[in-house]
Scaffold this motif. Structure first.
Motif, short mmCIF file in Angstrom:
data_model
loop_
_atom_site.label_atom_id
_atom_site.label_comp_id
_atom_site.label_asym_id
_atom_site.label_seq_id
_atom_site.Cartn_x
_atom_site.Cartn_y
_atom_site.Cartn_z
N LYS A 96 42.33 50.34 52.49
CA LYS A 96 41.13 51.41 51.96
C LYS A 96 40.67 52.07 53.28
O LYS A 96 40.23 51.20 54.15
CB LYS A 96 40.03 50.93 51.22
CG LYS A 96 40.48 50.36 49.87
CD LYS A 96 39.26 49.71 49.18
CE LYS A 96 39.75 49.34 47.66
NZ LYS A 96 38.46 49.17 46.91
N VAL A 134 42.28 54.83 48.94
CA VAL A 134 42.88 53.76 48.56
C VAL A 134 44.43 53.74 48.25
O VAL A 134 44.86 54.41 47.56
CB VAL A 134 41.99 53.39 47.34
CG1 VAL A 134 42.53 51.86 46.63
CG2 VAL A 134 40.55 53.29 47.26
N GLU A 194 42.52 41.99 48.79
CA GLU A 194 43.22 41.45 47.73
C GLU A 194 43.55 42.32 46.55
O GLU A 194 42.39 42.69 46.18
CB GLU A 194 42.70 40.07 47.37
CG GLU A 194 43.01 39.25 46.19
CD GLU A 194 42.06 38.39 45.71
OE1 GLU A 194 42.35 37.38 44.90
OE2 GLU A 194 41.13 38.18 46.54
N PHE A 195 44.42 42.19 46.11
CA PHE A 195 44.80 43.11 44.91
C PHE A 195 44.45 42.32 43.49
O PHE A 195 44.79 41.20 43.36
CB PHE A 195 46.39 43.51 44.46
CG PHE A 195 46.59 44.19 43.24
CD1 PHE A 195 46.53 45.67 43.46
CD2 PHE A 195 46.93 43.61 42.31
CE1 PHE A 195 46.81 46.50 42.36
CE2 PHE A 195 47.52 44.45 41.24
CZ PHE A 195 47.30 45.56 41.05
N LEU A 196 43.40 43.06 42.80
CA LEU A 196 42.80 42.18 41.55
C LEU A 196 43.41 42.95 40.22
O LEU A 196 43.74 44.08 40.19
CB LEU A 196 41.34 42.51 41.77
CG LEU A 196 40.60 41.92 42.72
CD1 LEU A 196 39.20 42.23 42.88
CD2 LEU A 196 40.61 40.33 42.63
N GLU A 228 39.56 47.32 33.94
CA GLU A 228 38.20 47.95 34.78
C GLU A 228 37.19 48.36 34.01
O GLU A 228 37.30 49.20 33.03
CB GLU A 228 38.96 49.02 35.79
CG GLU A 228 39.10 48.86 37.19
CD GLU A 228 39.36 49.95 38.00
OE1 GLU A 228 40.72 50.46 37.83
OE2 GLU A 228 38.73 50.99 38.57
N LYS A 273 41.72 56.46 35.69
CA LYS A 273 41.65 56.97 37.01
C LYS A 273 43.10 57.68 37.18
O LYS A 273 43.48 58.79 37.95
CB LYS A 273 41.77 56.11 38.05
CG LYS A 273 40.20 55.52 38.08
CD LYS A 273 39.62 55.23 39.13
CE LYS A 273 37.84 55.39 38.87
NZ LYS A 273 37.32 54.20 39.85
N ASN A 320 46.35 58.55 41.47
CA ASN A 320 44.85 58.57 41.22
C ASN A 320 44.11 59.72 41.29
O ASN A 320 44.48 60.76 42.10
CB ASN A 320 44.13 57.71 42.52
CG ASN A 320 44.02 56.25 41.66
OD1 ASN A 320 43.63 56.01 40.63
ND2 ASN A 320 43.78 55.18 42.78
N ILE A 343 47.63 51.27 47.30
CA ILE A 343 48.24 50.15 46.93
C ILE A 343 49.77 49.80 47.42
O ILE A 343 50.38 50.65 46.99
CB ILE A 343 47.91 49.86 45.58
CG1 ILE A 343 46.32 50.06 45.07
CG2 ILE A 343 48.56 48.60 44.95
CD1 ILE A 343 46.13 50.13 43.89
N VAL A 363 45.82 46.06 49.05
CA VAL A 363 45.02 47.27 48.94
C VAL A 363 44.50 47.69 50.28
O VAL A 363 43.90 46.81 50.97
CB VAL A 363 43.87 46.94 47.80
CG1 VAL A 363 43.20 48.33 47.70
CG2 VAL A 363 44.58 46.35 46.71
N MET A 384 36.28 44.82 38.21
CA MET A 384 37.49 44.34 37.69
C MET A 384 37.42 43.18 36.79
O MET A 384 36.61 42.02 37.53
CB MET A 384 38.64 44.23 38.83
CG MET A 384 40.02 44.02 38.27
SD MET A 384 40.71 45.63 37.41
CE MET A 384 41.75 46.02 38.90
N LEU A 435 34.86 45.73 42.56
CA LEU A 435 36.02 46.45 43.08
C LEU A 435 35.54 47.44 44.37
O LEU A 435 35.77 47.70 45.22
CB LEU A 435 36.64 47.30 42.31
CG LEU A 435 37.88 46.63 41.35
CD1 LEU A 435 38.45 48.13 40.64
CD2 LEU A 435 38.56 46.39 42.29
N GLU A 436 34.26 47.97 44.06
CA GLU A 436 33.25 48.82 44.68
C GLU A 436 32.22 49.20 43.90
O GLU A 436 31.98 49.04 42.94
CB GLU A 436 34.26 50.38 44.83
CG GLU A 436 34.25 51.06 43.43
CD GLU A 436 34.55 52.51 43.41
OE1 GLU A 436 34.54 53.16 44.58
OE2 GLU A 436 34.68 53.16 42.32
N LYS A 453 33.02 51.12 52.74
CA LYS A 453 33.46 50.13 51.92
C LYS A 453 33.33 48.90 52.67
O LYS A 453 33.34 47.85 52.23
CB LYS A 453 34.88 50.32 51.41
CG LYS A 453 34.90 51.49 50.53
CD LYS A 453 36.43 51.69 50.00
CE LYS A 453 36.54 52.96 49.12
NZ LYS A 453 35.82 52.99 47.93
#
Ligand code: AMP
Ligand code: GLY
Length: 423
Positions: free
Chosen positions: A143, A153, A186-188, A192, A214, A224, A155, A141, A273, A282-283, A103
């Motif tokens: 990870k 992950v 940063e939390f988005l 999704e 999820k 999740n 949060i 977040v 996102m 996001l990934e 990541k």
């Protein structure tokens, strides 16, 4: 042509089902496969963690094409190993699969190429982490850098819990294995979208979009999971938005990987996102999604093997994918206790009656054939998937089919597609 698929989940069942329908294909082999895959492919045992064993198997089977399902064999370099032996294989090399397997690499790559993503910091020690966390506002977040099957992950609603989570990743307390690098993000906020594309390293063809669910609980609550259900509709993304994502995210990613000397051929899965400031990455995943693939392949009208062959041979530019208009939906039936611990070996009944519902396919994720009985063998057990003219109808078909199925403690979310229905 003989096609060999590596993997054992619902994604691989859907791949085997689609491959078996191809005009080009005479035999489908799946390693190791599962109880449902055994109906459409010859299943042969293999350990997906053992690179040499996988290579030996493919060398002895000599398929015309190997398709790699899960991330682990990709990160181990199965594609490199098979290519070196002159074997045709669909999937990215180990270096290209780093878009998923690290990541930190993915975030730094996105930054290098000005591709939209949330703010982040990559930390190599607990001290670095404590310092970096001051630059973020909760929720934060946290990870693990490497592959963690969706469990890496966290949060965090405060600075203190973020520090604790990061430390838990470094010490191995959280995942059982020590993490070398921790990524803080940063939390988005937003919807999704799973935006998957095929690439031959140069050209890109997008698949239709999908939305995963999820969390284990209805209303997107609880821990999740690998994914409890997916739907795909034509209305999910405006054509102009698809174009924007291609132009600002997918194309620069494929171009950037090629420019850096690690061209990416395979499925580029952009986890996006849809935020107030536009789509943000996001990934990435370097493979087909699970359960996205179950829903997507039921809408695919053109020959999957032809498209994957074109990727392997670098002629994707000549390929077009055709899709059934309308919608598809996949509802996952899971074992009681999942994503925590669960029982296995429980008999599954009602599969034949469920398969009679029009437009329905049942893809097995965690099942085994024990004698003449299909039994549970995993956390996610089945993906009951339906296609129809509208999302409402596709969901009705999937839920009608799942009502026919039974195993002890069977759980499924009753709100798959809720966002699509309310639009
Ligand atoms: P990942 O394994 O990176 O896909 O993360 C798993 C899930 O965590 C994602 O599908 C999101 O629902 C959530 N998530 C990951 N990163 C963020 C972020 N920066 N902001 C909000 N949610 C996130
Ligand atoms: N459904 C999410 C994934 O395949 O990673």
């Amino acid at each position: 042509m003989k096609v060999l698929i590596l993997g054992s989940g619902g994604r691989e069942h859907a791949l085997a089902w689609a491959v078996a329908r191809s005009k080009k294909v005479t035999e489908v082999v799946c390693a190791p496969g599962n109880g449902g895959i055994a109906e459409v492919a010859r299943c042969v045992p293999v350990n997906l963690k053992d690179l040499e064993a996988m290579v030996r198997l493919v060398e002895s089977e000599q398929p015309g094409l190997t398709i790699v399902g899960p991330e682990l064999p990709l990160s181990l370099g199965i594609v490199d190993a098979l290519q070196q032996r002159g074997l045709r294989v669909f999937g990215p090399t180990g270096a290209a699969a780093m878009l998923e397997s690290s990541k930190g690499f993915a975030k730094q790559f996105l930054q290098r190429h000005n591709i939209p993503t949330g703010n982040f910091a990559v930390c190599s020690s607990a001290a670095e982490l404590e310092k970096a966390i001051d630059l973020f506002h909760p929720p934060i977040v946290v990870k693990a850098d490497g592959l963690a099957a969706g469990k890496g992950v966290i949060i965090c609603t405060s600075r203190a819990t973020a520090v604790e989570a990061g430390q838990g990743l470094f010490t191995g307390k959280l995942l059982g294995e020590k993490t070398q690098q921790v990524v803080i993000e940063e939390f988005l906020e937003g919807d999704e979208i799973s935006f998957l594309c095929l690439s031959d390293g140069k050209h890109i063809v997008p698949l239709v979009p999908a939305q995963d669910h999820k969390r284990i609980g209805e209303g997107d609550t609880g821990p999740n999971t690998g994914g409890m259900g997916v739907y795909s509709t034509d209305q999910m993304l405006e054509p102009s938005m698809t174009e924007w994502i291609m132009h600002h995210i997918a194309e620069p990613t494929i171009r950037g990987m090629a420019d850096e000397g690690t061209p990416f051929a395979g499925v580029l899965y952009c986890g996006l996102m849809m935020t107030a400031r536009g789509p943000q990455v996001l990934e990435f995943n370097a493979r087909f999604g699970d359960p996205e693939t179950q829903a997507l392949l039921m809408r695919l009208d053109s020959d999957l093997v032809e498209a994957l062959d074109a990727c392997v041979d670098g002629r994707l530019a000549e390929t077009e994918l055709r899709w059934t208009p309308g919608a598809s939906a996949c509802v996952v039936a899971s074992s009681a206790g999942y994503p925590g611990s669960y029982k296995t070996g429980l008999p599954i009944t009602g599969l034949a009656a469920a398969a009679q519902v029009p437009g329905v396919q049942i893809f097995h994720s965690g099942s085994v054939l024990a004698g003449s009985e299909i039994q549970t063998a995993g956390g996610r057990v089945l993906g009951v998937t339906a296609v129809a003219g509208t999302l409402k109808e596709a969901l009705a078909r999937a839920y009608q089919a799942i009502a026919e199925i039974h195993f002890e403690g069977m759980y499924f979310r009753r709100d798959i597609g809720h966002r699509g229905l309310s639009k």
